[in-house]
Design a protein around this motif. Sequence first.
Motif, PDB file in Angstrom:
ATOM      1  N   SER A 287      32.557  20.536  65.120  1.00  0.00           N
ATOM      2  CA  SER A 287      32.838  19.103  64.932  1.00  0.00           C
ATOM      3  C   SER A 287      34.327  18.841  64.722  1.00  0.00           C
ATOM      4  CB  SER A 287      32.047  18.567  63.735  1.00  0.00           C
ATOM      5  OG  SER A 287      32.445  19.239  62.551  1.00  0.00           O
ATOM      6  N   SER A 288      35.141  19.892  64.684  1.00  0.00           N
ATOM      7  CA  SER A 288      36.559  19.696  64.385  1.00  0.00           C
ATOM      8  C   SER A 288      37.364  20.938  64.756  1.00  0.00           C
ATOM      9  CB  SER A 288      36.662  19.394  62.880  1.00  0.00           C
ATOM     10  OG  SER A 288      37.906  19.698  62.358  1.00  0.00           O
ATOM     11  N   GLY A 289      38.662  20.776  64.854  1.00  0.00           N
ATOM     12  CA  GLY A 289      39.599  21.893  64.886  1.00  0.00           C
ATOM     13  C   GLY A 289      39.332  22.961  65.936  1.00  0.00           C
ATOM     14  N   ILE A 290      39.378  24.211  65.489  1.00  0.00           N
ATOM     15  CA  ILE A 290      39.279  25.344  66.416  1.00  0.00           C
ATOM     16  C   ILE A 290      37.916  25.361  67.119  1.00  0.00           C
ATOM     17  CG2 ILE A 290      39.318  27.876  66.586  1.00  0.00           C
ATOM     18  CD1 ILE A 290      41.189  27.869  64.083  1.00  0.00           C
ATOM     19  N   GLY A 291      36.846  25.034  66.387  1.00  0.00           N
ATOM     20  CA  GLY A 291      35.508  25.059  66.975  1.00  0.00           C
ATOM     21  C   GLY A 291      35.358  24.038  68.087  1.00  0.00           C
ATOM     22  N   GLU A 292      35.890  22.854  67.850  1.00  0.00           N
ATOM     23  CA  GLU A 292      35.840  21.806  68.879  1.00  0.00           C
ATOM     24  C   GLU A 292      36.598  22.288  70.124  1.00  0.00           C
ATOM     25  OE1 GLU A 292      37.172  18.002  67.432  1.00  0.00           O
ATOM     26  OE2 GLU A 292      37.389  17.197  69.468  1.00  0.00           O
ATOM     27  N   ALA A 293      37.747  22.923  69.893  1.00  0.00           N
ATOM     28  CA  ALA A 293      38.554  23.406  71.022  1.00  0.00           C
ATOM     29  C   ALA A 293      37.888  24.601  71.717  1.00  0.00           C
ATOM     30  CB  ALA A 293      39.952  23.776  70.534  1.00  0.00           C
ATOM     31  N   LEU A 294      37.202  25.443  70.947  1.00  0.00           N
ATOM     32  CA  LEU A 294      36.454  26.556  71.582  1.00  0.00           C
ATOM     33  C   LEU A 294      35.383  25.987  72.509  1.00  0.00           C
ATOM     34  CD1 LEU A 294      35.842  28.972  68.537  1.00  0.00           C
ATOM     35  CD2 LEU A 294      37.149  29.530  70.614  1.00  0.00           C
ATOM     36  N   ALA A 295      34.692  24.959  72.023  1.00  0.00           N
ATOM     37  CA  ALA A 295      33.634  24.340  72.832  1.00  0.00           C
ATOM     38  C   ALA A 295      34.219  23.828  74.151  1.00  0.00           C
ATOM     39  CB  ALA A 295      32.974  23.213  72.048  1.00  0.00           C
ATOM     40  N   GLU A 296      35.378  23.201  74.060  1.00  0.00           N
ATOM     41  CA  GLU A 296      35.987  22.647  75.287  1.00  0.00           C
ATOM     42  C   GLU A 296      36.427  23.775  76.234  1.00  0.00           C
ATOM     43  OE1 GLU A 296      38.283  19.180  75.030  1.00  0.00           O
ATOM     44  OE2 GLU A 296      38.496  19.197  77.225  1.00  0.00           O
TER      45      GLU A 296
ATOM     46  N   GLY B 264      43.855  23.929  70.273  1.00  0.00           N
ATOM     47  CA  GLY B 264      43.651  24.231  71.697  1.00  0.00           C
ATOM     48  C   GLY B 264      44.273  25.576  72.068  1.00  0.00           C
ATOM     49  N   GLU B 265      45.476  25.827  71.548  1.00  0.00           N
ATOM     50  CA  GLU B 265      46.133  27.114  71.854  1.00  0.00           C
ATOM     51  C   GLU B 265      45.343  28.282  71.261  1.00  0.00           C
ATOM     52  OE1 GLU B 265      50.750  25.428  72.004  1.00  0.00           O
ATOM     53  OE2 GLU B 265      49.903  26.074  70.087  1.00  0.00           O
ATOM     54  N   ALA B 266      44.893  28.112  70.014  1.00  0.00           N
ATOM     55  CA  ALA B 266      44.125  29.190  69.357  1.00  0.00           C
ATOM     56  C   ALA B 266      42.826  29.455  70.119  1.00  0.00           C
ATOM     57  CB  ALA B 266      43.827  28.813  67.908  1.00  0.00           C
ATOM     58  N   ALA B 267      42.155  28.380  70.511  1.00  0.00           N
ATOM     59  CA  ALA B 267      40.858  28.529  71.181  1.00  0.00           C
ATOM     60  C   ALA B 267      41.016  29.150  72.568  1.00  0.00           C
ATOM     61  CB  ALA B 267      40.167  27.172  71.287  1.00  0.00           C
ATOM     62  N   GLU B 268      42.023  28.709  73.287  1.00  0.00           N
ATOM     63  CA  GLU B 268      42.216  29.231  74.648  1.00  0.00           C
ATOM     64  C   GLU B 268      42.541  30.731  74.582  1.00  0.00           C
ATOM     65  OE1 GLU B 268      41.322  27.549  77.235  1.00  0.00           O
ATOM     66  OE2 GLU B 268      41.990  29.118  78.614  1.00  0.00           O
ATOM     67  N   ALA B 269      43.396  31.116  73.614  1.00  0.00           N
ATOM     68  CA  ALA B 269      43.712  32.543  73.442  1.00  0.00           C
ATOM     69  C   ALA B 269      42.437  33.315  73.092  1.00  0.00           C
ATOM     70  CB  ALA B 269      44.759  32.714  72.343  1.00  0.00           C
ATOM     71  N   ALA B 270      41.589  32.701  72.260  1.00  0.00           N
ATOM     72  CA  ALA B 270      40.349  33.378  71.841  1.00  0.00           C
ATOM     73  C   ALA B 270      39.410  33.575  73.029  1.00  0.00           C
ATOM     74  CB  ALA B 270      39.656  32.559  70.755  1.00  0.00           C
TER      75      ALA B 270
END
Length: 266
Positions: free
Chosen positions: A18-27, A216-222
């Motif tokens: 619902s927020s932050g890194i998790g939301e960006a991981l989902a995207e 977004g940067e953290a999630a994309e790297a992950a």
Amino acid sequence: MSLPTPSSSARAVVTGASSGIGEALAESLARRGHSLTLVARRQDRLRALADRLAAQYLVTVDVEACDLSDRAHREALLAKLAHVDVSILCLNAGFATYGGLAALDPAREREQVELNVTAVHDLTVALLPRLLERGSGAILITGSTAGNQPSPYNATYAATKAFANTLAESLHGELAGTGVTCTLLAPGPVRTEFAEVSHLGKVEEMLPAFAWVTAGEAAEAAVRSMASGRRRVVPGATAKLQNIGGQHAPRSILNPILRKVYGGMR
Ligand SMILES: NC(=O)C1=CN([C@@H]2O[C@H](COP(=O)(O)OP(=O)(O)OC[C@H]3O[C@@H](n4cnc5c(N)ncnc54)[C@H](OP(=O)(O)O)[C@@H]3O)[C@@H](O)[C@H]2O)C=CC1
Ligand SMILES: N[C@@H](C=O)C(=O)O
């Protein structure tokens, strides 16, 4: 090594979406064609994200409102997931508390351990056999650079993230050759709602703009690291420095320095 092939019947489960890194991981995952199950407490936020991702990336997005710090809620979630072909599991929901341990609210400390440790362990233990059975899958566990080091005035959080870091890296080794991977995401400072939830008022002024990475940067790297089957991903220069210092500097030097740093953050 690659991520499981996206399919309309399989789901990438993302906690803390619902927020932050998790939301960006989902995207990041939706952009690669993965259908999703989004998990967090704030259903309205999950619903809005689900509608946007489904429309933008033409994937199916389910929403599961769940308080992961509550054992009964976790069991209900796992009962629903029993009927879902989970191909990717991102265990990301978490929060921190800062302050002297004796002065912190014991109930909130317990909640932190339930969410950051027990929920991560419960979901991993429940879903890992099914990932192994399908012969293709990926797990991401969001730990922290805080999990590599002693963190005075942030003790419960650092201890929970030591658990997450160690669980993820141990599983990474254990799963070699199975078709299922496990990657540790160990971020340093990421601009999300984390500081607000943790009442970390001064962190914004203590750290210069260049010290932060975006969600977004953290999630994309992950997600890139999951796709290449990496053991640990540490996004950004600050985190990389913390990662080395926390693992290799002597505790006798780290402890007084970090006592000052974390003591001054609130
Ligand atoms: N931001 C940072 O600097 C760093 C963050 N991390 C880690 O990254 C992860 C994500 O944090 P971040 O995105 O930054 O922070 P946010 O506060 O932006 O996101 C936290 C997410 O966790 C969810 N969550 C919190 N409590 C619960 C609960 N009881 N049950 C279910 N979901 C819950 C929140 O959803 P909701 O409130 O809707 O339930 C939200 O989606 C955490 O594990 C954090 O420890 C690690 C290092 C640095
Ligand atoms: N890595 C950050 C959060 O987990 C921190 O150092 O506080």
